[in-house]
Design an enzyme around this catalytic site. Structure first.
Site, mmCIF file in Angstrom:
data_model
loop_
_atom_site.group_PDB
_atom_site.id
_atom_site.type_symbol
_atom_site.label_atom_id
_atom_site.label_comp_id
_atom_site.label_asym_id
_atom_site.label_seq_id
_atom_site.Cartn_x
_atom_site.Cartn_y
_atom_site.Cartn_z
ATOM 1 N NE ARG B 233 39.397 -7.112 -11.519
ATOM 2 C CZ ARG B 233 39.558 -6.892 -12.833
ATOM 3 N NH1 ARG B 233 39.192 -7.807 -13.710
ATOM 4 N NH2 ARG B 233 40.103 -5.765 -13.254
ATOM 5 C CG HIS B 281 42.115 -12.121 -15.893
ATOM 6 N ND1 HIS B 281 42.108 -11.691 -14.597
ATOM 7 C CD2 HIS B 281 41.503 -11.153 -16.611
ATOM 8 C CE1 HIS B 281 41.529 -10.494 -14.525
ATOM 9 N NE2 HIS B 281 41.154 -10.165 -15.749
#
Lengths: 320, 320
Positions: B233, B281
């Site tokens: 993350r 991502h």
């Protein structure tokens, strides 16, 4: 390693970086003669370590007992018809080189599978490339990777791809089997092999039979959107046919480590083709230390008349 | 899958691409309610499928029996203190996602190890990059890859790296062992772990304990010339510290798939940093079909009162 009273002379033929090699060979106790500078006693050379050798010089080595290639490939020696063929031709079989090759090819397979170059383009445009089709991309088990050649290099590549879950097939000139690899063999099956390969990896030896095998006919047989990875020799690839297949969109990308002419000429259309990645013949560099260790073992076997490992001796006719 | 007479309502929370998901859930026979448009019967929602959910809406789901994250990560849910914590929090454990992650990380490790970006720069300059130090580059067994986190993702990554012959270590908050992986655990050992890692791969869950763990202190502890790969993350990474460490040359490169703010803002210095590769991502996209299959199995377990697989249920306190 140098256990004989009068160590056999070794001829170190011309190639880039040979000074490093000569130094390492000398450090290992070998009497090195570099051509064309130091060729006064050619008649005493028993073991010639070569890369792109001079045929005339080798012909003058009347005591020659073996020719040792400096790498895994021997095409730079085989391509010269005048090279004396009455002695064994040896090559370097280095497990590290096979691992290096497998690692580089794996990078290439993933680089095309996961659209890494497209994300690099987006990055240069400061663009969040979420539009690049990745999440629909096929997973490892669905990606069909076809390896051409199952020698030391091709075999290691096939095994690494199997380990990572890819669907692997192989094409070989003569029948070969390998666990969890779908086998195709013989000239007649090249197109059938190509028709089921999303990525083709060429790791064939360069011989009369395999020269130009990556050509327009093979490209047409591939599924649309496939990728070509050439880590064998430039002579395998018909560069003009590749450019045409890329321009038509039939082939999506190519990753090339070897070229017909090296260094690649400055005016080659490959340099700035958006779908081509170019490497300067670095997919599997020879590891000098382990290679010299093996060359010395080979030399001792030859001079002592002991048998060499089967995979080290190249068949002069088949070329591998 | 929909074996009950009155299927439990499912709340499909706000996130990009939710329409595709809603369609697939409806195709699977689920009654989907999308907020904020269709929230007339929140009191009947028993199973909420969420990504970045609205806490107020979930609080109004008085019949709620479980919250299901749409991915493997749950930080978008955990980060909202108002989310009701009296029900189980579930996540998607998809073997395909773990394989996708392992494949992408392997690409990143090889990309830095084999200097692939440097060759791309040389290519754009029509330059035969033989000067790029590759043949001296360390082989797989010599490259020390440190994986942070040994959950489903980190574990799959560590296993893939071991298979390819890398020297793998791992740092985990709580003690964990894994075959052929050198283990470090606890906050006190982060620097010791870092000091022996040529490449650091972050695959930790994002919790209060791990937020900002990729910071200047960790970077200083790394050997000079190391690489950072963040596929966990954005909150794990202190971006300013990374840029400083890259600019000083202490860290050689970074491959980032996640960012504090996504999409990465257009004025981020990361976009055109020559040593940074940016991905939007995509290292391990959720596979919609297998994820929905698992969500439906989870829902059936919850509604029938059957036990769920251990790895699917997230501990609200530890966050994984």
């Amino acid at each position: 390693m140098c256990h004989r009273d009068a160590p056999a002379l070794t001829l170190c033929a011309a190639f880039a970086g040979r000074e490093d090699w000569a130094k390492s060979l000398r450090d290992a106790g070998i009497r090195v003669r570099m051509h064309p500078e130091e060729l006064d006693d050619l008649g005493k050379v028993e073991f010639a370590i070569c890369w792109q050798p001079d045929a005339v010089l080798l012909q003058r080595c009347s005591a020659l007992k073996a020719i040792q290639s400096m790498g895994a490939g021997v095409d730079s020696i085989l391509s010269i018809p005048e090279i004396p063929r009455h002695v064994p031709l040896l090559r370097v079989i280095d497990p590290l080189m096979a691992e290096r090759m497998a690692t580089w090819v794996l990078w290439g397979v993933i680089n095309s599978q996961r659209r890494c170059d497209a994300y690099a383009v987006a990055q240069r445009q400061r663009r969040w490339g979420k539009d690049i089709e990745n999440y629909r991309n096929i997973d490892n088990a669905e990606l069909r990777v076809g390896v051409m050649g199952l020698g030391v290099m091709g075999g290691a590549v096939a095994d690494a791809l199997v380990k990572m879950g890819y669907s692997v097939s192989a094409w070989t000139r003569r029948r070969r089997q390998r666990e969890r690899v779908l086998s195709f063999d013989g000239v007649g099956s090249v197109k059938k092999f190509a028709s089921q390969a999303d990525v083709v990896v060429c790791l064939l030896p360069l011989t009369h039979q395999t020269k130009g095998i990556l050509n327009g006919d093979l490209f047409t047989a591939l599924p649309r959107g496939s990728t070509i990875i050439n880590a064998a020799r430039g002579g395998h690839l018909v560069e003009d046919d590749l450019v045409a297949a890329l321009d038509s969109g039939h082939i999506a990308s190519a990753i090339l480590d070897v070229f017909e002419k090296e260094p690649l000429s400055e005016d080659s259309p490959l340099w700035n083709h958006p779908s081509v990645r170019i490497f300067p013949h670095v997919s599997s560099m020879t590891n000098m230390k382990t290679a010299i260790d093996q060359m010395l073992r080979n030399r001792d076997c030859i001079l002592d008349g002991r048998a060499l490992p089967e995979e080290v001796v190249v068949d002069w006719d088949s070329g591998y």
